[in-house]
Design an enzyme around this catalytic site. Structure first.
Site, PDB file in Angstrom:
ATOM      1  N   GLU A  13       2.174  -3.676   2.954  1.00 38.01           N
ATOM      2  CA  GLU A  13       3.359  -3.163   3.653  1.00 38.01           C
ATOM      3  C   GLU A  13       3.007  -2.585   5.025  1.00 38.01           C
ATOM      4  O   GLU A  13       3.739  -2.776   5.996  1.00 38.01           O
ATOM      5  CB  GLU A  13       4.027  -2.087   2.802  1.00 38.01           C
ATOM      6  CG  GLU A  13       5.313  -1.556   3.398  1.00 38.01           C
ATOM      7  CD  GLU A  13       5.996  -0.548   2.484  1.00 38.01           C
ATOM      8  OE1 GLU A  13       7.097  -0.113   2.825  1.00 38.01           O
ATOM      9  OE2 GLU A  13       5.416  -0.201   1.443  1.00 38.01           O
ATOM     10  N   ASP A  14       1.872  -1.870   5.101  1.00 36.02           N
ATOM     11  CA  ASP A  14       1.564  -1.110   6.323  1.00 36.02           C
ATOM     12  C   ASP A  14       0.512  -1.763   7.219  1.00 36.02           C
ATOM     13  O   ASP A  14       0.260  -1.276   8.317  1.00 36.02           O
ATOM     14  CB  ASP A  14       1.077   0.297   5.953  1.00 36.02           C
ATOM     15  CG  ASP A  14       2.163   1.114   5.264  1.00 36.02           C
ATOM     16  OD1 ASP A  14       3.332   0.723   5.382  1.00 36.02           O
ATOM     17  OD2 ASP A  14       1.837   2.115   4.609  1.00 36.02           O
TER      18      ASP A  14
END
Length: 757
Positions: free
Chosen positions: A99-100
Site C-alpha cells: 500500500e505504501d
C-alpha cells in the site's frame, strides 16, 4: 501438601512497548518473543521480511515523527504475543509495503511464498475500506468484503486486529476528529470481531482505548477513581489471592491464582447497564484460578463457596454451557472478609489459553510453518458461516448491517436449552420456541405448528429459560411461518430465515406488482418509462438503494420497501443530466446576464439564504424536513407564500410529481455553517431498546451541549423497542452530527435518523 503443587499469583497481558526510536532494538525483542514460545524456530524468513520492510519504509515517518518501520514491527510483536505462525508474523511485518511503497504482491510471492502474499494482499485490501456511521450502504458493503476476507483466511483479520491495536495505542498523535472516527469504528467493528474470535487479550485493550477517545471525561473519571484508593485495592486483592491460594492448596494439585481490577470499559458498561456509580459495582475486582482439569475447577469452586458467602444469582457455569466464541469458565461473585464483593473465575489452563488467544490459539508456531487443525477449528465458527449465508441471501444492505450488528452484540445475555436428544442450543435471552426451531434448521422452523417445553404444550411467544427441554412439533401440511412471528422472535437468525421465506414465496408476485406500479406512475405523469429505463441508470439506482439486480428493486417497490415515485424521479434526473437542454448562444448570454442581475440575498431572523433568479420574496424554512446550515438545500416556489426552503433529501421533494418540479429553484446558505449565529429547528428519531434511565441519558446529551429541547415524544413498541422523537434548536449540521455521535454512544441505542419529510 504434594511437592508438585504450585500456587503463584501471576498476571499476563500483551506487552505495551515503549516508544522505540531504534528499530533494531524492537526487532530483537520480536525475535526474543518468538524464541520464547518456540526455542528452535527458524527465523530466516522473518529476518528477510524485516530487511525488505526496513528498506521499503526507510524514507517514511509516522505522525509521531518516529521511523515508519516501528509500526509493522509492533504489529508483528503483537502477533508474536499471540504465538502465531511465522507466515502470519512475516505478513505482519510486510502488511504496509504494497500500500505504501512500490513493492507488489507478485514480488512478495516471489521473495517469500504465495501464502504470505495472499495474507499481505488481504490486509492491504481491508486497509482501503472506509467506514462511515452515516453512510450505511457503504459501511454494509465494506463489512461484506471484510467477512469474505475472513472466510478466505482468518489470519488476515488477526493481522488487521494487531494493526488496529497498535494504531489505537498511538492515537494521541492523530487529530481529534480522526481519533473519534477511528475509535468509533474500533468499538463498532474491530472489538466485537476480536471478541467473537475469542481473543480477549486484544478485545479488552481495544475497548479501553476506544473509550479513552470517545468518552474522555468518563475515562478520566474512572482512571482517577481507581487511582484514588489504589493501594487499598491492591492490598484487598493480595489478601484474597493469599487466602484463596492457601484454601485450595490442600485439594488441588497444581494451580495459579492472580487478581486484578477489571478493565475500564467493562466497569463502564456495568455502570451504564445497571445505572450505578463506580462505588456500587459489585464485581469491580476479579480473582482468577487456573487448574489442570475440569474436576479441579469444580473442586476449587466448592472450597471457595465454603470460604466466602456467594451472592445469590451471581453464579454462571460457562464450562457446561460455553459461550458462542468457545469461552469456558466458572464465574461466581462472593462477599469478601470486609464486606466488599468480588468475582472469582475458575478455569483450566487450556480454557485460559483459548480465552486469551481465541482462534489464534490454533495457529501455534510449528517447525514446518504448517497450521494443522486450522480447518477443523474454523468449522466451529458457526457465526461466521451464518454471516456468509446472509451475504448470499440479502439484497438490502441496511437489513444486512442491522442483522450483523445484532449478531456481533457481545453483551446480550443468553439462555441454554436442550433438544429431546440432549443437544445444547444457545439462544439470546427472551427467545421463543420459534427461535429454537430455526436454530435447529430453517426447514424445521418453516414447518413448525407447535412446541412442548419440558413436556408441556406452550404458546409460540413463550420465553425460554436456561435448562428448558424443547420439542418442536412440525407438519408437512403447514403453510409456513406467519408474519406475526417477526414480532415474536428474538434471534437475528430466525428473523432472517422468516424474511427470506416470505421474500422467496412472494418474490415473483412482488416483482410484477413493482413493475406495474412504475408503469402507472410514469403514465400518470406523462412520462415514457422506456426512455429512462437504460442499464446505466438502473445500475445507479441499484447502487443507491443497495440492491443487486433490477428485479430486487421492483420486488422492493412491490412490497412497499421503496416508493415508485422515488425510483422514477431518480431515473428522470439521471436521464436529464445526460440530455441537457440545448440553448442558442443568444439564450445562454441572456440567461447568464439575468442570473447575475437577479441574485438576491434574503435575510431573516435565523440567517441568510441565497435564492437565484428571484427578487424580494419571502423565504421560509419547511417544517417537513427542517433544513439547517450545512444541509444541501433547494427552493420551492409556493403560491402566495414566497419560497419554501427544503433539504434536497426531503421525501416531499424526492417524490414530487414531475409537473411540480419546474417550480424548484437553486438556493444556498448565505453564511458558512461556522459563521452562522441563528438557531434552526431540527427533529430526529432515536430507536432503542427500553431500559431504565434511557431517556435521562439521551436528554443529558442536550443538557451538556447547552441545547434547548422543544419537545420529546417516546413510544414503546412490542419486545421492549422504543422510538423517541426529539425536536430542538441548533446552529448547524456540525452541531447535529455531534449530537448523533454522542447519542450513538449511549447503551441500548439501535439507530438514529433525521426526520426527512
Amino acid at each position: 501438601m504434594k511437592e508438585d503443587k504450585i500456587i503463584t499469583p501471576i498476571k499476563r497481558e500483551i506487552s505495551k512497548p515503549k516508544d522505540f526510536t531504534e528499530p533494531n532494538e524492537l526487532f530483537e525483542q520480536l525475535l526474543k518473543t518468538i524464541h520464547g514460545y518456540h526455542p528452535s524456530a527458524d527465523v530466516t524468513l522473518i529476518k528477510k521480511a524485516y530487511q525488505i520492510a526496513y528498506d521499503a519504509h526507510k524514507e517514511q515517518r509516522r505522525k509521531s515523527g518516529e521511523p515508519y518501520i516501528i509500526h509493522p514491527l509492533c504489529v508483528a510483536l503483537i502477533l508474536a504475543e499471540l504465538e502465531l505462525d511465522k507466515e502470519t508474523i512475516v505478513a505482519g511485518i510486510l502488511h504496509d509495503v504494497v500500500e505504501d511503497t512500490v513493492m507488489t504482491s507478485e514480488e512478495i510471492a516471489t521473495e517469500f511464498n504465495p501464502e504470505i502474499a495472499l495474507l499481505v494482499d488481504g490486509v492491504t485490501k481491508l486497509g482501503q475500506l472506509n467506514y462511515s456511521a452515516d453512510k450505511l450502504d457503504i459501511q454494509a458493503e465494506n463489512l461484506r468484503k471484510m467477512f469474505l476476507a475472513m472466510a478466505k483466511d482468518i489470519r488476515v483479520i488477526l493481522i488487521k486486529l494487531a494493526d488496529r491495536l497498535h494504531n489505537m495505542r498511538t492515537m494521541q498523535y492523530m487529530k481529534p476528529h480522526k481519533q473519534i472516527e477511528k475509535s468509533r469504528e474500533t468499538m463498532d467493528i474491530y472489538a466485537p470481531i476480536a471478541s467473537r474470535l475469542g481473543i480477549s487479550k486484544i478485545k479488552v485493550e481495544l475497548d479501553d482505548l476506544s473509550l479513552k477517545y470517545l468518552k474522555p471525561e468518563v475515562y478520566k473519571e474512572l482512571e482517577e477513581s481507581l487511582a484514588f484508593h489504589k493501594q487499598e485495592r491492591e492490598d484487598f486483592i493480595r489478601v484474597i489471592v493469599d487466602e484463596v491460594s492457601a484454601g485450595i492448596s490442600t485439594t488441588v494439585d497444581k494451580a495459579e491464582v492472580d487478581g486484578r481490577v477489571k478493565h475500564f470499559f467493562s466497569i463502564y458498561k456495568k455502570m451504564v447497564n445497571q445505572n450505578k456509580t463506580i462505588d456500587q459495582i459489585y464485581d469491580l475486582f476479579a480473582v482468577r484460578i487456573k487448574v489442570e482439569t475440569v474436576r479441579d475447577c469444580y473442586a476449587a469452586l466448592g472450597i471457595i463457596h465454603e470460604m466466602y458467602k456467594p451472592i445469590p444469582g451471581r453464579f454462571k457455569d460457562y464450562i457446561a454451557m460455553p459461550k458462542p466464541n468457545r469461552y469456558q469458565s466458572l464465574h461466581t461473585t462472593l462477599i469478601g472478609p470486609t464486606g466488599q464483593p468480588f468475582e472469582i473465575q475458575i478455569r483450566t489452563f487450556e480454557m485460559h489459553r483459548i480465552a486469551e488467544y481465541g482462534i489464534a490459539a490454533h495457529w501455534k508456531y510449528k517447525e514446518n510453518g504448517g497450521s494443522e487443525g486450522i480447518s477443523k477449528e474454523e468449522e466451529k465458527l458457526t457465526w461466521l458461516r451464518e454471516i456468509l449465508e446472509w451475504q448470499r441471501d440479502m439484497e438490502d444492505n441496511k437489513e444486512f448491517l442491522s442483522l450483523l450488528k445484532t449478531n456481533l452484540d457481545l453483551f446480550a445475555e443468553q439462555v441454554y436449552c436442550f433438544t429431546p436428544m440432549g443437544d445444547v442450543k444457545t439462544l439470546p435471552t427472551g427467545s421463543t420456541p420459534i427461535d429454537f426451531a430455526y436454530m435447529i434448521h430453517s426447514a424445521v422452523g418453516n414447518k413448525m405448528v407447535g412446541a412442548r417445553v419440558n413436556g408441556r404444550q406452550v404458546t409460540f411467544d413463550y420465553q425460554l429459560q436456561t435448562g428448558d427441554q424443547v420439542d418442536i412439533i412440525t407438519s408437512q401440511n403447514s403453510k409456513g411461518p406467519s408474519r406475526d412471528w417477526l414480532q415474536i422472535v428474538k434471534s437475528s437468525q430466525a428473523k432472517n430465515k422468516i424474511n427470506q421465506w416470505f421474500k422467496k414465496q412472494f418474490k415473483e408476485e412482488n416483482i410484477v406488482t413493482g413493475r406495474e406500479m412504475l408503469r402507472n406512475y410514469a403514465k400518470e405523469h406523462n412520462l415514457v418509462l422506456a426512455d429512462y429505463m437504460k442499464p446505466q441508470y438502473q445500475k445507479k439506482i441499484m447502487i443507491k438503494y443497495g440492491f443487486r439486480d433490477w428485479d430486487a428493486v421492483c420486488a422492493s417497490i412491490g412490497h412497499g420497501g421503496l416508493k415508485e415515485g422515488q425510483v422514477v424521479n431518480k431515473l428522470v434526473e439521471l436521464y436529464n443530466k445526460d440530455h441537457p437542454k440545448i440553448l442558442t448562444d443568444e439564450e445562454i448570454i441572456k440567461e447568464t446576464n439575468e442570473a447575475h442581475r437577479d441574485i438576491k440575498r434574503h435575510s431573516n431572523s435565523k440567517g441568510g439564504i441565497v435564492v437565484k433568479g428571484i427578487h424580494d420574496v419571502a423565504v421560509r424554512f419547511s417544517k417537513c424536513c427542517n433544513p439547517v446550515p450545512g444541509d444541501e438545500i433547494c427552493g420551492f416556489v409556493t403560491r402566495g407564500r414566497g419560497v419554501s426552503i427544503h433539504r434536497t433529501d426531503c421525501v416531499n421533494m424526492m417524490s414530487m410529481p414531475e409537473i411540480e418540479r419546474v417550480r424548484l429553484i437553486d438556493a444556498e446558505w448565505e453564511d458558512s455553517e461556522e459563521n452562522s449565529t441563528g438557531l434552526y429547528t431540527a427533529e430526529i428519531k432515536v430507536y432503542s431498546n427500553d431500559r431504565k434511565g434511557l431517556l435521562m441519558d439521551i436528554t443529558k446529551v442536550f443538557s451538556e451541549m447547552d441545547i434547548s429541547i422543544n419537545s420529546v415524544n417516546s413510544n414503546k413498541a412490542k419486545k421492549g423497542r422504543v422510538t423517541t422523537s426529539i425536536s430542538f434548536d441548533i446552529s448547524g449540521k456540525a452541531q447535529l452530527n455531534s449530537i448523533f455521535s454522542k447519542i450513538r454512544n449511549i447503551e441500548g441505542i439501535i439507530d438514529i435518523e433525521r426526520t426527512a419529510g
